[in-house]
Write a protein that holds these residues in place. Structure first.
Motif, PDB file in Angstrom:
ATOM      1  N   ASP A  32       0.363  -1.182  -0.072  1.00 26.59           N
ATOM      2  CA  ASP A  32      -0.146  -0.305   0.389  1.00 26.59           C
ATOM      3  C   ASP A  32       0.704   1.140  -0.080  1.00 26.59           C
ATOM      4  N   THR A  33       2.360   0.779  -0.418  1.00 26.76           N
ATOM      5  CA  THR A  33       2.957   2.306   0.019  1.00 26.76           C
ATOM      6  C   THR A  33       4.715   2.115  -0.652  1.00 26.76           C
ATOM      7  N   TRP A  34       4.977   2.639  -1.118  1.00 25.98           N
ATOM      8  CA  TRP A  34       6.147   2.521  -1.628  1.00 25.98           C
ATOM      9  C   TRP A  34       6.237   3.415  -2.071  1.00 25.98           C
ATOM     10  N   ILE A  35       7.937   3.131  -1.926  1.00 22.80           N
ATOM     11  CA  ILE A  35       9.238   4.662  -1.949  1.00 22.80           C
ATOM     12  C   ILE A  35      10.894   3.943  -2.713  1.00 22.80           C
ATOM     13  N   ARG A  36      10.734   4.136  -3.795  1.00 28.52           N
ATOM     14  CA  ARG A  36      11.784   3.735  -5.122  1.00 28.52           C
ATOM     15  C   ARG A  36      12.917   4.560  -5.381  1.00 28.52           C
ATOM     16  N   LEU A  37      13.628   4.266  -5.946  1.00 27.77           N
ATOM     17  CA  LEU A  37      15.019   5.014  -6.253  1.00 27.77           C
ATOM     18  C   LEU A  37      14.961   4.812  -7.356  1.00 27.77           C
ATOM     19  N   HIS A  38      15.167   5.529  -8.568  1.00 30.61           N
ATOM     20  CA  HIS A  38      14.811   5.098  -9.750  1.00 30.61           C
ATOM     21  C   HIS A  38      16.555   5.384 -10.779  1.00 30.61           C
ATOM     22  N   THR A  39      16.260   5.270 -11.707  1.00 22.94           N
ATOM     23  CA  THR A  39      17.220   5.858 -12.637  1.00 22.94           C
ATOM     24  C   THR A  39      17.269   5.484 -13.921  1.00 22.94           C
ATOM     25  N   TYR A  40      17.970   6.612 -14.920  1.00 22.54           N
ATOM     26  CA  TYR A  40      17.228   6.441 -17.022  1.00 22.54           C
ATOM     27  C   TYR A  40      18.609   7.241 -17.174  1.00 22.54           C
ATOM     28  N   THR A  41      17.627   7.285 -18.322  1.00 15.08           N
ATOM     29  CA  THR A  41      18.960   8.573 -19.013  1.00 15.08           C
ATOM     30  C   THR A  41      17.330   8.997 -19.563  1.00 15.08           C
ATOM     31  N   ALA A  42      17.944  10.539 -19.693  1.00 17.34           N
ATOM     32  CA  ALA A  42      16.777  11.739 -19.880  1.00 17.34           C
ATOM     33  C   ALA A  42      17.353  11.996 -21.130  1.00 17.34           C
ATOM     34  N   PRO A  43      15.971  12.398 -22.025  1.00 18.40           N
ATOM     35  CA  PRO A  43      16.222  12.323 -24.321  1.00 18.40           C
ATOM     36  C   PRO A  43      18.106  13.026 -24.092  1.00 18.40           C
ATOM     37  N   ASP A  44      18.176  14.123 -23.561  1.00 18.92           N
ATOM     38  CA  ASP A  44      19.275  14.413 -24.056  1.00 18.92           C
ATOM     39  C   ASP A  44      21.121  14.030 -23.473  1.00 18.92           C
ATOM     40  N   GLY A  45      20.601  12.479 -23.290  1.00 18.53           N
ATOM     41  CA  GLY A  45      21.267  11.624 -23.479  1.00 18.53           C
ATOM     42  C   GLY A  45      22.083  11.397 -21.740  1.00 18.53           C
ATOM     43  N   VAL A  46      21.911  12.556 -20.980  1.00 15.94           N
ATOM     44  CA  VAL A  46      22.352  12.509 -19.038  1.00 15.94           C
ATOM     45  C   VAL A  46      21.513  11.241 -18.764  1.00 15.94           C
ATOM     46  N   THR A  47      22.385  10.672 -17.152  1.00 14.49           N
ATOM     47  CA  THR A  47      21.525   9.777 -16.378  1.00 14.49           C
ATOM     48  C   THR A  47      21.025  10.757 -15.366  1.00 14.49           C
ATOM     49  N   ARG A  48      19.890  10.512 -15.023  1.00 13.27           N
ATOM     50  CA  ARG A  48      19.490  11.423 -14.934  1.00 13.27           C
ATOM     51  C   ARG A  48      19.170  10.178 -13.310  1.00 13.27           C
ATOM     52  N   TRP A  49      18.308  10.786 -11.633  1.00 14.53           N
ATOM     53  CA  TRP A  49      18.026  10.483 -10.797  1.00 14.53           C
ATOM     54  C   TRP A  49      16.192  10.641  -9.912  1.00 14.53           C
ATOM     55  N   ALA A  50      15.694   9.952 -10.227  1.00 13.98           N
ATOM     56  CA  ALA A  50      14.533  10.058  -9.345  1.00 13.98           C
ATOM     57  C   ALA A  50      14.059   9.200  -8.612  1.00 13.98           C
ATOM     58  N   VAL A  51      12.712   9.924  -6.868  1.00 18.51           N
ATOM     59  CA  VAL A  51      12.582   9.197  -6.137  1.00 18.51           C
ATOM     60  C   VAL A  51      10.996   9.045  -6.185  1.00 18.51           C
ATOM     61  N   ASP A  52      10.466   8.254  -5.830  1.00 20.81           N
ATOM     62  CA  ASP A  52       8.878   8.185  -6.576  1.00 20.81           C
ATOM     63  C   ASP A  52       8.406   7.681  -5.124  1.00 20.81           C
ATOM     64  N   TYR A  53       7.157   8.061  -4.233  1.00 15.68           N
ATOM     65  CA  TYR A  53       7.034   8.275  -2.951  1.00 15.68           C
ATOM     66  C   TYR A  53       5.247   7.973  -3.973  1.00 15.68           C
ATOM     67  N   THR A  54       4.523   6.922  -3.409  1.00 17.15           N
ATOM     68  CA  THR A  54       3.279   6.332  -3.356  1.00 17.15           C
ATOM     69  C   THR A  54       2.688   5.613  -2.672  1.00 17.15           C
ATOM     70  N   ASP A  55       1.637   6.089  -1.931  1.00 13.37           N
ATOM     71  CA  ASP A  55       0.707   5.658  -1.303  1.00 13.37           C
ATOM     72  C   ASP A  55      -0.685   5.929  -1.516  1.00 13.37           C
ATOM     73  N   CYS A  56      -1.746   5.588  -0.736  1.00 13.42           N
ATOM     74  CA  CYS A  56      -2.795   4.512  -1.155  1.00 13.42           C
ATOM     75  C   CYS A  56      -3.641   6.812  -1.249  1.00 13.42           C
ATOM     76  N   ASN A  57      -3.342   7.401  -1.455  1.00 15.11           N
ATOM     77  CA  ASN A  57      -3.747   8.568  -1.632  1.00 15.11           C
ATOM     78  C   ASN A  57      -2.887   9.927  -2.423  1.00 15.11           C
ATOM     79  N   SER A  58      -1.674   9.333  -2.264  1.00 15.75           N
ATOM     80  CA  SER A  58      -0.674  10.666  -3.387  1.00 15.75           C
ATOM     81  C   SER A  58      -0.108   9.802  -3.899  1.00 15.75           C
ATOM     82  N   ARG A  59       0.827  10.753  -4.604  1.00 15.57           N
ATOM     83  CA  ARG A  59       1.747  10.401  -5.517  1.00 15.57           C
ATOM     84  C   ARG A  59       3.122  11.508  -5.658  1.00 15.57           C
ATOM     85  N   GLU A  60       4.312  11.246  -5.614  1.00 16.87           N
ATOM     86  CA  GLU A  60       5.037  12.736  -5.266  1.00 16.87           C
ATOM     87  C   GLU A  60       6.257  12.731  -5.770  1.00 16.87           C
TER      88      GLU A  60
END
Length: 234
Positions: free
Chosen positions: A45-73
């Protein structure tokens, strides 16, 4: 950190880029780090995750995804590369520690814990709970210790990652990890504490079939105390 998707605040990047990142993150089944909680119904019912990916300009980016039953950030580090990773890692751990303060208790009144986590110092999943058997009751009843109790303890002299069942004197065992005391067991059996045991006390060998029924009930009650006791140790 800048907002990519937010229930409570505005998005801080172009809509097209936000959609690009959301699609990548939603498809990522192997985040770099992850912390989750599970509901009483067995659903995450809640997850907090650290992701990495390649942006359209080719650089490596990092993001944090917080999601629960009522919200996402979903937030992306301002800087790319290793600088962004450090920023995102700090944000990830911040979210986890903040969430730890809000875990509350479950239906049984026991403190909730994360279902999975890799952050030190927060209540993570418990190790496997050891089974209780009639052999443990025999050890408890026949123990020569003064006022013995059946309790949980951590292996490796209290430093291990596993749990074990032990018998020891009540005076040396924290009450929060006690599963069953000899005194309470004898009282439940309704017998005088006399028999063929040490110093003329009741011994396990003195019990009959009727006593086994009562002892079995006491064993099941002790099993129900394991999770709360384990939570004190970890």
């Amino acid at each position: 950190m800048r907002n990519i998707a937010s229930t409570n605040a505005g998005v801080e990047v172009a809509e097209e880029y936000a959609e690009y990142v959301v699609e990548l993150v939603d498809a990522d089944r192997s985040p770099v780090r992850a912390t989750t909680t599970m509901s009483a119904d067995g659903q995450i019912d809640t997850w907090i995750r650290l992701h990495t990916y390649t942006a359209p300009d080719g650089v490596t980016r990092w993001a944090v995804d917080y999601t629960d039953c009522n919200s996402r950030e979903l937030e992306e580090a301002d800087e790319p590369g290793e600088v962004g990773r450090a920023e995102a890692e700090a944000r990830y751990e911040h979210h986890v520690r903040e969430s730890a303060n809000l875990l509350g208790v479950d239906r049984e009144g026991i403190d909730r814990r994360f279902h999975t986590t890799d952050v030190d110092g927060v209540p993570g999943p418990l190790p496997d709970l050891p089974e209780l058997t009639y052999d443990h009751l025999e050890q408890l009843i026949d123990s020569p210790a003064e006022d013995p109790v059946l309790h949980l303890e951590r292996t490796e002299d209290g430093e291990g990652d596993e749990l074990a069942v032990a018998v020891g004197p009540a005076a040396q065992v924290p009450s929060a990890v006690v599963l069953l005391s000899r005194r309470d067991l004898i009282q439940e059996l309704g017998r005088p504490d006399t028999g063929s045991g040490t110093a003329g006390r009741l011994a396990y060998a003195d019990l009959d079939e009727d006593d086994d029924v009562v002892a079995g009930h006491a064993l099941r009650e002790a099993e129900e105390r394991r999770r709360a006791a384990a939570g004190v140790l970890f």
